[in-house]
Design an enzyme around this catalytic site. Structure first.
Site, PDB file in Angstrom:
ATOM      1  N   HIS A  40       0.842  -1.193   0.000  1.00 24.88           N
ATOM      2  CA  HIS A  40       0.000   0.000   0.000  1.00 24.88           C
ATOM      3  C   HIS A  40       0.882   1.249   0.000  1.00 24.88           C
ATOM      4  O   HIS A  40       1.793   1.382   0.814  1.00 24.88           O
ATOM      5  CB  HIS A  40      -0.902   0.014   1.226  1.00 24.88           C
ATOM      6  CG  HIS A  40      -1.734   1.255   1.324  1.00 24.88           C
ATOM      7  ND1 HIS A  40      -2.683   1.577   0.387  1.00 24.88           N
ATOM      8  CD2 HIS A  40      -1.736   2.254   2.222  1.00 24.88           C
ATOM      9  CE1 HIS A  40      -3.254   2.722   0.712  1.00 24.88           C
ATOM     10  NE2 HIS A  40      -2.692   3.159   1.829  1.00 24.88           N
TER      11      HIS A  40
ATOM     12  N   ASP B 120       0.336   5.362  -0.016  1.00 25.96           N
ATOM     13  CA  ASP B 120      -0.504   6.553  -0.026  1.00 25.96           C
ATOM     14  C   ASP B 120      -0.020   7.489  -1.124  1.00 25.96           C
ATOM     15  O   ASP B 120       1.156   7.860  -1.153  1.00 25.96           O
ATOM     16  CB  ASP B 120      -0.426   7.270   1.322  1.00 25.96           C
ATOM     17  CG  ASP B 120      -1.143   6.505   2.422  1.00 25.96           C
ATOM     18  OD1 ASP B 120      -2.196   5.927   2.145  1.00 25.96           O
ATOM     19  OD2 ASP B 120      -0.647   6.496   3.552  1.00 25.96           O
TER      20      ASP B 120
ATOM     21  N   ASP C  12      -7.305   1.362   2.907  1.00 28.50           N
ATOM     22  CA  ASP C  12      -6.952   2.388   3.889  1.00 28.50           C
ATOM     23  C   ASP C  12      -7.699   3.689   3.605  1.00 28.50           C
ATOM     24  O   ASP C  12      -7.129   4.658   3.128  1.00 28.50           O
ATOM     25  CB  ASP C  12      -5.435   2.630   3.849  1.00 28.50           C
ATOM     26  CG  ASP C  12      -4.979   3.598   4.926  1.00 28.50           C
ATOM     27  OD1 ASP C  12      -5.700   3.763   5.920  1.00 28.50           O
ATOM     28  OD2 ASP C  12      -3.909   4.198   4.766  1.00 28.50           O
TER      29      ASP C  12
END
Length: 942
Positions: free
Chosen positions: A260, A262, A372
């Site tokens: 992951h 961001d 998320d």
């Protein structure tokens, strides 16, 4: 004859095994201390510092100066390039040789002008494999470059991860040398690590845990760290233990590599591009070495960045996509926020994302991937289904502060009844490390035991990138089918969901929004960013409508398809980072061009039909935040009284004491409307992210008057008053309250000069409404939330999102200047009788947020009134009119001067659905809606 004693003390045996593989204790004689063999220095290392992130071919032309390990460089956000020359000793023939590199910051190794390996100490990647087994015909002299970013995986916070960045931090390389790596030692260490973890996690009451304990102890007895010939006997004990299989009923864990990233968090977004490259090139290296490895990766924007900046790497990714190892997932442009964007923004997420995945990788995504995010709109199931997606994976609800969400595998039902199969990995993480703990938690935390026997385990460093490591893969390989642990198989999202679908008859259904009971401060922080985002959404909407209408009137008009696509892609990823100036504001010109006689337009229509509460209040603003008593706008016929003082020395608030409609009072007895209040705002940890329930106990009304009420407009078509309040010695509120003729609501044009620290400003309208629920707008619809606090689930909704509302906060981490400065916004209050549908609240809300635009025209030009669309049902909103991205393949016959038959429905990816015709009658197009249904129609211009 000597008999070896049989030891039974659990603690001593366990700690003995732990110390044997420890990185801290007894490394001079334990197994860990033998992981590396001979070492030799690099021939030379030199460096070049750059304030900018520059391409490789430009970097290698810079001036490089000699560098000594330990020398510092920086500051934060700069880049240091290293030129490395090395020679592998001939005596290391037949050995595995690594470049051992330990440094602050995130590094990328370049070889032969291509990125080949990410190196990050925080991500447990501190070596680059130069050769698996040195041969004579391999190059022994090698030149490399190392690109080192002056920031860590999680930015550069001063004192803590989420603190404001330290702009003056210095960085260094602590180790840069050649080493011999002993893979046989690594294999034995991994065996012992997994056994030790099983002992600790299975506990004293489990027989299997004791078997692991005694196996580990016997391995230590057999293993002589300085004698590799003793390793096979020790390893055979481990292999015998791990090969003892489970029963057929055991839970199956579908392991998938994951990383992951961001798109924008604690670093500039340009750094995200390098994070993607560092992480994904490392994944490619692992796939080359581990053909069974599977890696899942979302976010079309990040793929697009890598395609542009690292075309060679992108070609490698496409190769492994075809092999089925590198699996694109998600279907959206980025992993977006699930609460604040408009409905059309969410549509464009799926449209742009799915188009990219289809074009670059040959397939649409079947799974929506949003691990998320901070909450999930109740319209998402319909948006997914209309975009070709029936499966959903997320994780964040495991962060709930108050209530534990009751499911891990279930059907999620949206506002219109659309359902998607949803999975929350029970290990409660999207960045597992392949450890025994991850597997045990996956089984223990599964809230659907007996209903779902398959779960996902996403492994790899995440948030700031990093991804999987070889050690994680080795751990999972050890325990593919080991008694005492769930079965583990390297898998794919399709395989996982197929297993879940095959046995889904017992799964439960969750209806409505998925509400995250944490991070609800994200609705209000960085108000200027949210205001800009909402303004961009409105501008893009209006440009598309105007362009579509211009095309209807003038076939020579050139629809600005490419600029709009670029702007939507930008708006749906990162419009402007909090730390950057407003440098991406753009004006889109409308220009003429060559005619295209078959350019279709697309209309997206949403049905808002539903019952509402009889009497409500709405706070609406083109910014994005409000916490209050309800959602809906209302209208007023009379303001009966104002409270004010004519002296600057008194402390009395300028508030609304009475609002009445048809002789019915709206303000609660003894209370005032439009009451500004200040709260302390000190959360438990996540400063800019969180608002805690206890802040409600710190309420302080804003009462000091700087400028009392004065009449600004005396009447006629508009009447208004103004006043100014003092929040503190640093902050003020100036407000104009407006009554317009024929307008059913009161507007509050507000300017706040805001220079507070850890404070929260709100405005209150206590109303005479006794209703257990209030209605809130969401994307293409609305829902009800409780106004009471009967249960912990109700209480946890003390701060909730709607698509348009306003508050001001003053957090200091990670942005010390968040929301400081001037803010201008408008909200409105509209008491009404009957349901909010009968009072046309939604239409008035649209009018407030989408004011008429005045367009200049040449003097003497003739303007003809023209209406392109009309909707007969008040419950239906014509939301979006735009040109389709690409003309569908279909045959059409002329119908009339405007449309071409047949008129067809399509999904949100603009794919025609022949099974859903839209009949054209003399009075127009006849369409049937179910509540909250979103319908898209293709209208073909002649």
């Amino acid at each position: 004859m000597y008999h070896q004693p049989v030891l039974k003390n659990r603690r001593t045996l366990l700690e003995r095994a732990e110390k044997f593989i420890s990185e801290i204790y007894f490394t001079d004689c334990n197994l860990r201390g033998r992981l590396y063999g001979d070492a030799c220095p690099l021939e030379s290392i030199s460096s070049s510092l750059s304030q900018q992130r520059i391409p490789f071919l430009e970097a290698v032309k810079q001036n490089f100066e000699p560098y000594q390990v330990g020398d510092t460089f920086g500051p934060t956000w700069w880049t240091c390039w290293f030129k490395v020359s090395l020679r592998i000793p001939d005596s290391w023939r037949g050995k595995q040789v690594h470049l051992s590199w330990e440094s602050d910051g995130e590094a990328m190794v370049w070889r032969d002008e291509q990125p080949v390996q990410g190196l990050t100490k925080e991500g447990e990647k501190t070596s680059y494999i130069l050769t698996e087994c040195l041969k004579d015909d391999e190059p022994h002299s090698i030149s490399l470059y190392v690109e080192l970013a002056c920031n860590s995986l999680f930015g550069a916070g001063q004192g803590s991860m989420i603190a404001a960045p330290d702009p003056d931090r210095k960085y260094s390389v602590q180790k840069a040398e050649l080493v011999v790596f002993k893979s046989d030692v690594r294999e034995l260490l991994t065996d012992l690590e997994m056994l030790v973890d099983m002992v600790k996690l299975l506990g004293e009451g489990e027989q299997r845990g004791y078997q692991a304990l005694f196996t580990a102890n016997e391995m230590v007895n057999l293993c002589e760290p300085t004698n590799p010939s003793s390793f096979p006997a020790a390893r055979s004990l481990a292999q015998k233990f791990f090969s003892q299989r489970n029963g057929e009923s055991q839970h199956t864990v579908h392991a998938m590599g994951h990383c992951h990233i961001d798109s924008a968090w604690l670093w500039p977004y340009e750094e995200t591009i390098r994070k993607c490259a560092r992480s994904w090139v490392t994944v490619i290296r692992l796939m080359e070495k581990n053909p069974h490895m599977v890696f899942t990766c979302s976010q079309a924007q990040q793929f697009d960045w890598v395609k542009s900046w690292y075309p060679g790497l992108f070609s490698q990714i496409q190769h492994f996509v075809k092999k089925g190892q590198f699996i694109p997932v998600g279907g959206t442009w980025v992993e977006m926020d699930g609460n604040l964007p408009s409905g059309e923004s969410m549509v464009r997420q799926f449209l742009e994302g799915q188009r990219f995945f289809k074009k670059e990788f040959g397939n649409y995504c079947k799974e929506f991937w949003l691990p998320d995010t901070f909450g999930y709109s109740a319209q998402l199931p319909q948006l997914m289904q209309s975009s070709g997606i029936t499966r959903f994976l997320t994780q964040k609800l495991s962060w709930n502060l108050v209530n534990t969400f009751p499911h891990n595998t279930f059907f999620w039902e949206g506002l219109d009844g659309s359902q998607v199969l949803t999975h929350f990995p029970p290990g409660n993480s999207y960045e597992m490390k392949g450890k025994v703990e991850d597997l045990v938690n996956t089984v223990k935390n599964n809230k659907d035991k007996g209903r779902a026997n398959h779960s996902a385990a996403l492994f790899g460093f995440g948030d700031g990138g990093g991804g999987p490591t070889q050690l994680m893969l080795d751990r999972l390989d050890r325990v593919q089918d080991t008694d005492g642990l769930p079965r583990v198989q390297m898998s794919s999202p399709n395989r996982l969901f197929s297993e879940l679908e095959a046995d889904s008859s017992l799964l439960c259904t969750w209806t409505g929004e998925l509400f995250l009971e944490l991070h609800n401060g994200t609705y209000t922080t960085q108000a200027q960013i949210k205001l800009g985002n909402r303004q961009c959404e409105t501008l893009l909407h209006d440009v598309e409508v105007a362009s579509s209408l211009a095309l209807c009137l003038d076939k020579t008009f050139q629809y600005p398809s490419e600029p709009l696509q670029i702007l939507w892609s930008t708006a749906t990823s990162v419009a402007v980072l909090n730390t950057l100036p407003w440098e991406r504001t753009e004006v889109l010109p409308l220009t003429g061009g060559a005619p295209d006689h078959h350019q279709p337009c697309l209309g997206t229509i949403a049905d808002y039909t539903n019952l509402g509460t009889p009497y409500q209040i709405f706070m609406f603003s083109p910014s994005t935040c409000f916490n209050g008593y309800g959602y809906n706008i209302g209208g007023v016929t009379e303001i009966q009284c104002w409270s004010h003082t004519h002296s600057h020395t008194h402390s009395e608030n300028e508030t609304v004491l009475s609002l009445s409609l048809c002789s019915r009072e709206a303000i609660s007895h003894g209370c005032s409307g439009n009451q500004f209040v200040l709260f302390d705002d000190v959360p438990l940890y996540w400063d800019a992210w969180d608002v805690m329930d206890y802040h409600l106990q710190t309420r302080k009304p804003v009462v000091e008057v700087v400028s009392p009420v004065q009449i600004a407009s005396p009447g006629g078509l508009r009447g208004s008053v103004t006043f100014t309040l003092r929040i503190s010695d640093k902050s003020t509120i100036t407000q104009e309250i407006i009554l317009d003729a024929m307008c059913p609501y009161i507007k509050f044009n507000t300017q706040v000069e805001w220079f507070e620290s850890h404070k929260f400003l709100k405005v209150e309208f206590p109303v005479r409404v006794r209703s257990p629920n209030a209605t809130y707008e969401i994307q293409f619809g609305h829902l009800q939330r409780p106004t009471h606090r009967n249960t912990s689930w109700d209480w946890a909704r003390f701060e909730v999102p709607i698509t348009s509302f306003i508050q001001l906060r003053a957090p200091k981490s990670p942005d010390a200047n968040a929301d400081m400065g001037s803010h201008q916004f408008t909200y409105a209050v509209m008491p009404h009788t009957g349901t909010f549908q009968e009072a046309s609240v939604i239409q008035w809300a649209y009018n407030l947020n989408n004011p008429l635009r005045l367009i200049d025209h040449a003097p003497g030009s003739h303007i003809v009134a023209w209406s392109a669309f009309s909707v007969s049902a008040a419950a239906v909103i014509l939301e979006t009119v735009k040109q389709v991205v690409s003309t569908p393949c279909c045959c059409f016959q002329p119908l009339n001067p405007l449309l071409i038959r047949p008129l067809l429905s399509c999904d949100l990816l603009e794919r025609v659905d022949p099974s859903r015709p839209a009949p054209i009658t003399a009075s127009g197009i006849s369409i049937s809606f179910s509540p909250f249904q979103i319908v898209s129609l293709l209208l073909y211009l002649k």
